[in-house]
Scaffold this motif. Structure first.
Motif, PDB file in Angstrom:
ATOM      1  N   GLU A 137     -43.182  74.124 -21.262  1.00 57.86           N
ATOM      2  CA  GLU A 137     -42.411  73.474 -20.425  1.00 57.86           C
ATOM      3  C   GLU A 137     -41.902  73.934 -18.873  1.00 57.86           C
ATOM      4  O   GLU A 137     -41.947  73.240 -17.996  1.00 57.86           O
ATOM      5  N   ARG A 138     -42.062  75.336 -19.054  1.00 60.76           N
ATOM      6  CA  ARG A 138     -41.742  76.133 -17.672  1.00 60.76           C
ATOM      7  C   ARG A 138     -42.940  75.454 -16.839  1.00 60.76           C
ATOM      8  O   ARG A 138     -42.863  75.111 -15.531  1.00 60.76           O
ATOM      9  N   ASP A 139     -44.250  75.522 -17.219  1.00 61.28           N
ATOM     10  CA  ASP A 139     -45.392  75.222 -16.541  1.00 61.28           C
ATOM     11  C   ASP A 139     -45.364  73.881 -15.815  1.00 61.28           C
ATOM     12  O   ASP A 139     -45.790  73.564 -14.818  1.00 61.28           O
ATOM     13  N   LEU A 140     -44.876  73.192 -16.648  1.00 59.57           N
ATOM     14  CA  LEU A 140     -44.614  71.651 -16.107  1.00 59.57           C
ATOM     15  C   LEU A 140     -43.590  71.224 -15.143  1.00 59.57           C
ATOM     16  O   LEU A 140     -43.712  70.386 -14.393  1.00 59.57           O
ATOM     17  N   GLN A 141     -42.596  72.057 -15.284  1.00 61.62           N
ATOM     18  CA  GLN A 141     -41.529  71.850 -14.328  1.00 61.62           C
ATOM     19  C   GLN A 141     -41.814  72.544 -12.966  1.00 61.62           C
ATOM     20  O   GLN A 141     -40.668  72.663 -12.190  1.00 61.62           O
ATOM     21  N   GLN A 142     -42.946  73.026 -12.597  1.00 61.33           N
ATOM     22  CA  GLN A 142     -43.062  73.640 -11.266  1.00 61.33           C
ATOM     23  C   GLN A 142     -43.478  72.372 -10.210  1.00 61.33           C
ATOM     24  O   GLN A 142     -43.737  72.825  -8.980  1.00 61.33           O
ATOM     25  N   HIS A 143     -43.220  71.181 -10.676  1.00 60.43           N
ATOM     26  CA  HIS A 143     -43.478  70.152  -9.571  1.00 60.43           C
ATOM     27  C   HIS A 143     -42.350  69.160  -9.533  1.00 60.43           C
ATOM     28  O   HIS A 143     -42.237  68.278 -10.316  1.00 60.43           O
ATOM     29  N   PRO A 144     -41.217  69.627  -8.952  1.00 59.96           N
ATOM     30  CA  PRO A 144     -40.106  68.913  -8.705  1.00 59.96           C
ATOM     31  C   PRO A 144     -40.391  67.626  -7.910  1.00 59.96           C
ATOM     32  O   PRO A 144     -41.552  67.447  -6.974  1.00 59.96           O
ATOM     33  N   PHE A 278     -44.760  78.403  -2.376  1.00 62.96           N
ATOM     34  CA  PHE A 278     -44.713  78.134  -3.832  1.00 62.96           C
ATOM     35  C   PHE A 278     -44.905  76.624  -4.242  1.00 62.96           C
ATOM     36  O   PHE A 278     -45.069  76.365  -5.272  1.00 62.96           O
ATOM     37  N   GLN A 279     -44.700  75.773  -3.164  1.00 57.88           N
ATOM     38  CA  GLN A 279     -44.715  74.313  -3.374  1.00 57.88           C
ATOM     39  C   GLN A 279     -43.761  74.015  -4.495  1.00 57.88           C
ATOM     40  O   GLN A 279     -43.890  73.339  -5.761  1.00 57.88           O
ATOM     41  N   GLN A 280     -42.601  74.440  -4.271  1.00 58.01           N
ATOM     42  CA  GLN A 280     -41.498  74.232  -5.353  1.00 58.01           C
ATOM     43  C   GLN A 280     -40.114  74.493  -4.523  1.00 58.01           C
ATOM     44  O   GLN A 280     -40.085  75.012  -3.320  1.00 58.01           O
TER      45      GLN A 280
END
Length: 718
Positions: A137-144, A278-280
């Motif tokens: 879940e954390r890996d997928l949430q790196q792209h808001p 960080f692209q976030q």
């Protein structure tokens, strides 16, 4: 705001035969594609392989293979609506869920998450563990979602969007703009009552421009990255930076009319550089306690950059002094098709019986050997006397090969076992660590670390090593060493059968953070750097904590080299644009401790940023690209720091640095790009410097205060 997909494991979850279906509107790159879209899941006959399918009525629009790279996410908007977002190459798909379907969203998202898990872990979703799902879940949430996501809710058409500006204005404040005159070496007032503003791009995610505007004309426009080499002065309310417009590096500075504008822009610069790296989103991922820490090391606090007078140009000739290898060119200099790559310096005396292809006259009291790799060769140089500031060619190992006879090109060199051997990482196969006997000049052993649970290891089971670290600083006798992989730290004992690494002697990371380099203290405490600029401190000493005692956040710039003082009180980390000096010594509850032993928590220190002043970078006309910085090896305590960038080697007095006198550096210019530089052992007056073509020694007296004359690069061929 991204909704939390999975707070606990759904232990009874099993995939059914029916397809999960949900209705809504489909958007492609924020353009409405379908008002009556259908999104459903489909499973293949191949185990653990599933797809996400888009339909409009009975018409198939597109299908997507479910895996992490799809970057699937679910977001909840202010009006409680939900939309899904995922990527297909450069295309961004969004699915705005119909209001009648909102109750089914949590189950639909869990179904997708479990199917992605099955592919990534190659096992049934019903066997997923809580921590595995949390990591996924954390890996997928790196792209808001980007700033245009709200346009979906408002149903803005593509035509309406195109009428808006490409950039959104974030902040505007006034002041005076200056530009450094490279000829006269003084600041010239370029524009009074100009506007300092930020513009955020809608075409490039997390990219923001710093812009100076006067009378509706853009005078300066630069992307907010670490390459700006920002410097500030609170007293004069001034921010300075390097500009790269037109292929020429220049120095600009802006003096704000009020402190409020100065403070606001300082904070925004930290935010935008972080987001770009960080692209976030900064506010989503930075803890409140880390904000001051990050803001403090983004910028270099200097004397007023708008009014600093030029340094006096001393009359001595700076081009002389560097003593290259005192040997015929065919030995001292690289051949035209090879370049010096890696430099290591020994501080263990050369044994009298050492058998090397050397002249017998060179066999007396040899200290301070320097080894430099050149392709698959290693050249050897040495000072014949500990007080002689010169290097003599001593021999070479030509055509280095591994035990199987394959060419060995060192990616990493480390002296080992009383400096009687090299540990070598081959750039073509980082899973194998080679031991080369210095006396015999050939590879005598090979280590392939792997997890002890594996009975018959295959090539893919071997650990990929990126750095080799001594078990303890200045511990020359130890036969063990530390290996660093992208996601693990492990202790290697070559005396043990095979190279099985037990759990108690390794630390494994399962997140996205990639380890890059490490160093140890005299007591065996371990510090490692990451590709996101983080610094992690471990007690080490064979205990290999599963978690770092202290983790210092980074600004997204990879740490390419790290060093630590012998006592462990100070860390020196190298990023491409700057160096960081961080204290690990602190007091908690009236007790003094190190961050290696006790978590620092809210006692994180304010880091000290070292770099070259923006006006000096303009004179050098070279973008900063630091090599690994290091301390000297003085037994009485470290006194100096040395690093290099491009054609220049730089020294800082460590005591000045601790007092935050960070602009008191001295520089030595070379006619070739410096590959590496290190202090000679037990002698902080001399630095061994390897350029791409040569190697030699520079004394401390040859490093001078930077002036225009000394910073003008001369590219003379050999």
């Amino acid at each position: 705001m991204a909704m939390s997909w999975l707070k606990s494991t759904v232990s009874n979850y099993l995939f059914g035969a029916s397809e999960e279906i949900i209705k809504g509107k489909i958007y492609l790159n924020n353009k409405l594609l379908s008002e009556n879209g259908i999104l459903f899941l489909n499973s293949f006959s191949v185990p653990y392989k599933h797809e996400l399918v888009l339909k409009e009525g009975g018409k198939l629009l597109k299908s997507f293979f479910l895996r992490k790279s799809l970057k699937f996410q679910c977001f909840e908007l202010e009006n409680k609506s939900n939309f899904f977002q995922w990527m297909d190459g450069a295309d961004e798909f969004k699915f705005l869920v119909d209001d009648t379907e909102l109750e089914r969203v949590p189950y639909f998202v869990k179904s997708i998450l479990y199917r992605i898990f099955e592919y990534e872990y190659q096992k049934p979703g019903s066997e997923a563990k809580g921590f595995e799902m949390s990591l996924l879940e954390r890996d997928l949430q790196q792209h808001p979602p980007n700033a245009t996501s709200n346009h979906i809710v408002a149903n803005i058409s593509l035509r309406e969007q195109s009428s808006t500006s490409i950039f959104d204005s974030y902040n505007r404040t006034s002041g005076d703009l200056y530009k450094w005159d490279l000829v006269e070496e003084l600041n010239c007032l370029l524009a009074q009552k100009a506007t300092f503003s930020f513009k955020k791009s809608k075409e490039q995610d997390f990219a923001t421009l710093l812009q100076i505007i006067k009378d509706d004309k853009i005078i300066c426009s630069e992307l907010c990255t670490s390459a700006l080499n920002l410097c500030t002065n609170r007293g004069s309310k001034t921010i300075g930076w390097n500009s790269f417009m037109g292929g020429q590096i220049s120095f600009w500075s802006f003096q704000f009319v009020d402190e409020e504008g100065f403070d606001c822009c300082n904070k925004l610069l930290t935010k935008f550089v972080y987001e770009y790296n960080f692209q976030q989103e900064y506010d989503r991922f930075v803890k409140n306690g880390d904000t001051a820490y990050l803001t403090s090391f983004l910028k270099m606090e200097v004397d007023d950059p708008a009014n600093t007078p030029p340094s006096s140009d001393e009359s001595d000739d700076d081009s002389a002094g560097f003593r290259a290898s005192a040997t015929p060119s065919k030995y001292g200099l690289c051949s035209p098709h090879k370049k010096n790559m890696h430099l290591v310096v020994s501080y263990v005396p050369l044994l009298a019986f050492l058998r090397l292809p050397l002249a017998s006259t060179h066999r007396r009291n040899v200290y301070d050997r320097a080894f430099v790799s050149r392709g698959n060769e290693i050249a050897i140089f040495s000072s014949l006397d500990s007080d002689d500031a010169n290097l003599a060619y001593y021999g070479q190992y030509a055509d280095i090969r591994d035990k199987s006879g394959s060419v060995l090109t060192p990616q990493k060199l480390m002296l080992h076992h009383n400096d009687r051997a090299f540990l070598i990482l081959n750039q073509d196969d980082p899973s194998r660590i080679h031991k080369m006997d210095i006396e015999y000049g050939k590879v005598v052993d090979e280590y392939t670390p792997y997890h002890h649970n594996i009975i018959e290891p295959q090539p893919e089971d071997y650990f990929q090593t990126v750095d080799l670290i001594p078990t303890a600083k200045k511990d020359h006798a130890s036969e063990t060493f530390i290996g660093l992989g992208r996601s693990r730290i492990y202790h290697v004992d070559p005396r043990a059968p095979d190279c099985r690494i037990p759990d108690k002697e390794m630390t494994q990371y399962t997140g996205s953070t990639q380890l890059t380099c490490g160093a140890t203290t005299r007591d065996g405490y371990l510090v490692v750097g990451t590709d996101k600029g983080e610094i992690k401190l471990f007690t080490g000493k064979g205990k290999y904590d599963k978690r770092a005692k202290t983790a210092l956040p980074g600004l997204g710039d990879p740490i390419i080299g790290i060093d630590v003082t012998t006592d462990g009180k100070w860390i020196l980390a190298t990023c491409e644009q700057y160096l960081l000096v961080v204290s690990t010594f602190f007091a908690k509850n009236a007790k003094e401790s190190l961050g290696f032993v006790t978590p620092m928590g809210s006692h994180k220190p304010t880091p000290i940023k070292l770099t070259i002043q923006a006006k000096h970078v303009a004179l050098m006309n070279e973008k900063l690209k630091f090599t690994r910085a290091c301390f000297d090896l003085n037994e009485k305590g470290e006194r100096f720091i040395v690093a290099s960038t491009g054609h220049f080697a730089i020294q800082w007095d460590f005591q000045d640095v601790q007092r935050r006198k960070i602009t008191n550096y001295v520089i030595k210019k070379f006619n070739d790009v410096v590959v590496s530089d290190q202090f000679t052992p037990q002698n902080d007056r001399h630095v061994v410097v390897a350029t791409q073509r040569d190697i030699g020694i520079a004394s401390r007296e040859e490093f001078k205060t930077p002036t225009k004359k000394r910073l003008s690069v001369v590219n003379s061929p050999y």
